[in-house]
Design a protein around this motif. Structure first.
Motif, mmCIF file in Angstrom:
data_model
loop_
_atom_site.group_PDB
_atom_site.id
_atom_site.type_symbol
_atom_site.label_atom_id
_atom_site.label_comp_id
_atom_site.label_asym_id
_atom_site.label_seq_id
_atom_site.Cartn_x
_atom_site.Cartn_y
_atom_site.Cartn_z
ATOM 1 N N TYR A 196 0.826 -1.206 0.000
ATOM 2 C CA TYR A 196 0.000 0.000 0.000
ATOM 3 C C TYR A 196 0.859 1.254 0.000
ATOM 4 C CZ TYR A 196 -3.796 3.189 1.230
ATOM 5 O OH TYR A 196 -4.709 4.219 1.229
ATOM 6 N N LEU A 197 1.901 1.298 0.847
ATOM 7 C CA LEU A 197 2.771 2.468 0.871
ATOM 8 C C LEU A 197 3.543 2.601 -0.438
ATOM 9 C CD1 LEU A 197 3.788 4.855 2.500
ATOM 10 C CD2 LEU A 197 5.492 3.361 3.559
ATOM 11 N N THR A 198 3.895 1.477 -1.053
ATOM 12 C CA THR A 198 4.568 1.521 -2.358
ATOM 13 C C THR A 198 3.646 2.111 -3.418
ATOM 14 O OG1 THR A 198 5.954 -0.384 -1.796
ATOM 15 C CG2 THR A 198 5.703 0.133 -4.137
ATOM 16 N N SER A 199 2.362 1.745 -3.391
ATOM 17 C CA SER A 199 1.418 2.305 -4.366
ATOM 18 C C SER A 199 1.235 3.803 -4.146
ATOM 19 C CB SER A 199 0.071 1.579 -4.271
ATOM 20 O OG SER A 199 -0.588 1.872 -3.045
ATOM 21 N N ILE A 200 1.225 4.236 -2.877
ATOM 22 C CA ILE A 200 1.113 5.667 -2.589
ATOM 23 C C ILE A 200 2.359 6.405 -3.082
ATOM 24 C CG2 ILE A 200 1.033 7.360 -0.717
ATOM 25 C CD1 ILE A 200 -0.697 5.416 0.835
ATOM 26 N N ALA A 201 3.541 5.800 -2.875
ATOM 27 C CA ALA A 201 4.781 6.412 -3.356
ATOM 28 C C ALA A 201 4.773 6.514 -4.878
ATOM 29 C CB ALA A 201 5.987 5.614 -2.866
ATOM 30 N N LYS A 202 4.225 5.501 -5.543
ATOM 31 C CA LYS A 202 4.158 5.538 -7.015
ATOM 32 C C LYS A 202 3.210 6.625 -7.489
ATOM 33 C CE LYS A 202 5.489 0.757 -7.953
ATOM 34 N NZ LYS A 202 5.072 -0.565 -8.496
ATOM 35 N N PHE A 255 -4.724 5.026 9.277
ATOM 36 C CA PHE A 255 -6.039 5.109 8.643
ATOM 37 C C PHE A 255 -6.126 6.320 7.724
ATOM 38 C CE2 PHE A 255 -10.398 6.760 8.610
ATOM 39 C CZ PHE A 255 -11.074 5.668 8.092
ATOM 40 N N PHE A 256 -5.337 7.350 7.986
ATOM 41 C CA PHE A 256 -5.424 8.600 7.242
ATOM 42 C C PHE A 256 -4.495 8.631 6.028
ATOM 43 C CE2 PHE A 256 -6.600 9.512 11.648
ATOM 44 C CZ PHE A 256 -7.884 10.005 11.453
ATOM 45 N N LEU A 257 -3.849 7.512 5.708
ATOM 46 C CA LEU A 257 -3.014 7.466 4.509
ATOM 47 C C LEU A 257 -3.900 7.416 3.268
ATOM 48 C CD1 LEU A 257 -0.234 4.906 5.513
ATOM 49 C CD2 LEU A 257 -0.170 7.395 5.623
ATOM 50 N N GLY A 258 -3.395 7.928 2.180
ATOM 51 C CA GLY A 258 -4.148 7.902 0.937
ATOM 52 C C GLY A 258 -3.554 8.875 -0.056
ATOM 53 N N GLY A 259 -4.001 8.799 -1.272
ATOM 54 C CA GLY A 259 -3.521 9.695 -2.311
ATOM 55 C C GLY A 259 -2.038 9.556 -2.543
ATOM 56 N N ASP A 260 -1.293 10.663 -2.357
ATOM 57 C CA ASP A 260 0.161 10.635 -2.527
ATOM 58 C C ASP A 260 0.876 10.973 -1.219
ATOM 59 O OD1 ASP A 260 -0.503 13.273 -2.290
ATOM 60 O OD2 ASP A 260 0.497 13.950 -4.129
ATOM 61 N N ARG A 299 -6.809 0.569 4.777
ATOM 62 C CA ARG A 299 -6.557 1.526 5.859
ATOM 63 C C ARG A 299 -7.241 1.099 7.157
ATOM 64 N NH1 ARG A 299 -8.691 6.220 5.051
ATOM 65 N NH2 ARG A 299 -9.802 5.887 3.092
ATOM 66 N N ILE A 300 -8.422 0.498 7.037
ATOM 67 C CA ILE A 300 -9.101 -0.027 8.227
ATOM 68 C C ILE A 300 -8.313 -1.185 8.821
ATOM 69 C CG2 ILE A 300 -11.164 -1.240 9.042
ATOM 70 C CD1 ILE A 300 -12.784 0.418 7.047
ATOM 71 N N CYS A 301 -7.794 -2.040 7.940
ATOM 72 C CA CYS A 301 -6.986 -3.169 8.415
ATOM 73 C C CYS A 301 -5.735 -2.690 9.141
ATOM 74 C CB CYS A 301 -6.603 -4.079 7.243
ATOM 75 S SG CYS A 301 -7.993 -4.971 6.505
ATOM 76 N N SER A 348 5.611 -9.606 1.349
ATOM 77 C CA SER A 348 4.412 -9.166 0.643
ATOM 78 C C SER A 348 4.772 -8.287 -0.553
ATOM 79 C CB SER A 348 3.482 -8.411 1.587
ATOM 80 O OG SER A 348 4.120 -7.267 2.118
ATOM 81 N N LEU A 349 5.820 -7.464 -0.405
ATOM 82 C CA LEU A 349 6.271 -6.638 -1.523
ATOM 83 C C LEU A 349 6.778 -7.521 -2.659
ATOM 84 C CD1 LEU A 349 6.836 -3.779 -2.576
ATOM 85 C CD2 LEU A 349 9.073 -3.901 -1.478
ATOM 86 N N TYR A 350 7.544 -8.564 -2.335
ATOM 87 C CA TYR A 350 8.049 -9.495 -3.345
ATOM 88 C C TYR A 350 6.886 -10.227 -4.016
ATOM 89 C CZ TYR A 350 10.661 -13.398 -5.395
ATOM 90 O OH TYR A 350 11.189 -14.318 -6.260
ATOM 91 N N GLY A 351 5.925 -10.664 -3.212
ATOM 92 C CA GLY A 351 4.793 -11.397 -3.769
ATOM 93 C C GLY A 351 3.944 -10.551 -4.701
ATOM 94 N N SER A 352 3.731 -9.292 -4.329
ATOM 95 C CA SER A 352 2.868 -8.444 -5.154
ATOM 96 C C SER A 352 3.584 -7.928 -6.398
ATOM 97 C CB SER A 352 2.341 -7.268 -4.331
ATOM 98 O OG SER A 352 3.413 -6.438 -3.899
ATOM 99 N N GLU A 353 4.827 -7.474 -6.252
ATOM 100 C CA GLU A 353 5.521 -6.825 -7.355
ATOM 101 C C GLU A 353 6.206 -7.803 -8.311
ATOM 102 O OE1 GLU A 353 5.455 -3.522 -7.982
ATOM 103 O OE2 GLU A 353 4.053 -3.348 -6.307
#
Length: 487
Positions: free
Chosen positions: A77-83, A152-157, A234-236, A316-321
């Protein structure tokens, strides 16, 4: 003292002078003493079991952060936000630095661990001098829980917000866990520590796994609940912080403030505990040179555990990417790790009882090498192979760490348990910045997560070689502790 079994040093000169009434009184007194002793022993045993349970629940509480946040959800999730925040070249620029968006998460983990080393050393020595292990342990736990709930407040960029919360939460997690380790020598004798340590790890995997089941159900049903996938993630993330905070109440109520610290040391802490703790830290560092074999063991643990921590945090990063696993498969795989690890921790504990902890840990390191090899050659988009990898990790994960912890407890000089366990946890966290750094650099250079994952082999190979050279029996004798029957 039982006077029936231990007669007075100076009995009456004339036995006839002992009246029947005096005899009855003495007998009643002896009986009352024996009854009081038995009652005290039973009470002590019950109190010890309550403390052990509270210590297990502490593992149950903080394991949710490791499983849900570090291992499953935050990396992708943080990688997707960084992207989302990346420029046309796929780079982000935190604090003026230029790095690949895909390397932001491992670099942030690496930075947080570096900072946590210094914080752990100071917190550990302050706890030793003040005798407030529980207060510091629970205080850092709640700081980490609040930072995790803030995710919970992470999102966007907002990748910088995510990185900052990760740094705070991971530092607090490291310090809280380090302080909890100091309780182990006071919770079990030498022959029971493998079992107690393994049971603690099993509780942790059970707690983390139970929360993951709930999170998997939430993530799978987010459409039916009217939630986006990002909101569900974010809830998780926030649920791990809430779980951590709620279950920390149990150790906060049941564990004693002091963990194996001599009472007279707390008096010396009055006035300037932090400054005094830094002097104590310097004395401990100088004193550790008297036990080079203990330091050699720490060096071995420092290497191979860094590999273990990096595999866990980057899986998880290795598995997803690299392997193309979706979020559902990632959560299911980590849940499988949690479930298998419960049995794996207990199984390796039983194997250690037969073959010794050192041989069992060495065998687990060989298994880790095969696990990394499987991960490197694993085909993409094949969940069944990813689940097989999860099973292999689960079998060796908990046992290798639990047995390493209990084995180290034999290498500590009496009366120094809290200080040495602080350094043990530093070696646990202190090099896990190197693994993510090597992982991130390998990806930075090659652009391949397969190269990144296989680069971690070096930590297991070096750790195995160093541990094999540690004469554990001689190391235990050097610190003056009794040698267990099997090593």
């Amino acid at each position: 003292m039982d006077t029936a079994a231990n007669p007075p040093e100076h009995p009456p000169a004339d036995p006839a002078s002992a009246t029947p009434t005096a005899s009855v009184t003495a007998t009643a007194s002896a009986s009352a003493s024996a009854t009081a002793t038995a009652s005290a022993t039973a009470t002590d045993g019950a109190a010890l079991r309550r403390m052990q349970f509270a210590w297990y629940i502490n593992d149950w509480a903080y394991a949710a952060f490791s499983a849900t946040v570090l291992t499953v959800f935050l990396g992708p999730y943080l990688t997707s936000i960084a992207k989302n925040a990346a420029d046309a070249s796929g780079d982000v620029h935190p604090l003026g630095l230029t790095i690949r968006a895909g390397s932001f998460f491992p670099y942030t983990v690496s930075f947080s661990v570096l900072v946590s080393v210094a914080v752990m050393l100071v917190a550990g020595t302050v706890a030793d001098r003040t005798g407030r292990h529980k207060e510091l342990m629970c205080g850092f736990a709640y700081v980490g829980a609040l930072a995790t709930m803030g995710m919970f407040f992470l999102g966007g960029d907002r990748y910088l917000l995510g990185g900052g919360l990760l740094v705070v939460a991971n530092i607090a997690y490291a310090v809280s866990v380090a302080l909890s380790y100091a309780y182990l020598p006071g919770l079990a004798g030498p022959d029971q520590r493998d079992a107690v340590s393994s049971k603690g790890w099993a509780y942790g995997y059970a707690g983390g796994g139970l929360l993951l089941i709930a999170n998997l159900a939430l993530f799978e049903g987010h459409d039916a609940l009217g939630l986006s996938s990002g909101t569900a993630v974010r809830i998780c993330l926030a649920s791990a912080g809430l779980w951590w905070a709620l279950f920390t109440i149990v150790p906060m109520l049941r564990l004693p403030s002091r963990a194996g610290v001599a009472p007279d040391r707390t008096a010396a802490a009055a006035g300037r505990p932090t400054a005094g703790s830094l002097r104590e830290l310097a004395r401990t560092l100088r004193g550790m040179r008297e036990y080079p074999l203990t330091l050699l063991y720490l060096g071995a643990f420092l290497c191979y555990n860094d590999g273990i921590q990096t595999v866990v945090s980057q899986a998880s990063l290795y598995g997803s990417e690299e392997l193309g696993m979706d979020q559902t498969s990632l959560v299911a795989a980590v849940l499988l790790v949690q479930i298998v690890a419960i049995g794996g921790a207990l199984l390796l504990g039983r194997i250690a009882g037969r073959y010794g902890a050192k041989r069992t840990v060495l065998g687990s390191l060989v298994a880790w090498v095969f696990t990394l090899a499987l991960g490197y050659f694993m085909p993409a988009h094949q969940p069944i192979w990813f689940f097989a990898l999860a099973c292999m990790i689960g079998l060796v994960l908990g046992g290798s760490q639990a047995l390493s912890r209990s084995l180290f407890s034999h290498l500590i000089p009496a009366g120094k348990e809290a200080e040495y366990f602080s350094f043990y946890k530093v070696s646990d966290r202190g090099t896990s910045w190197m693994g993510p750094l090597v992982f991130g650099l390998a990806y930075q250079i090659t652009g391949s997560y397969r190269s990144a994952i296989i680069s971690l082999l070096v930590f297991f190979v070096i750790g195995f070689a160093v541990l094999a050279k540690v004469p554990v029996r001689r190391a235990i004798e050097a610190v003056g502790n009794p040698v267990p029957e099997r090593l």
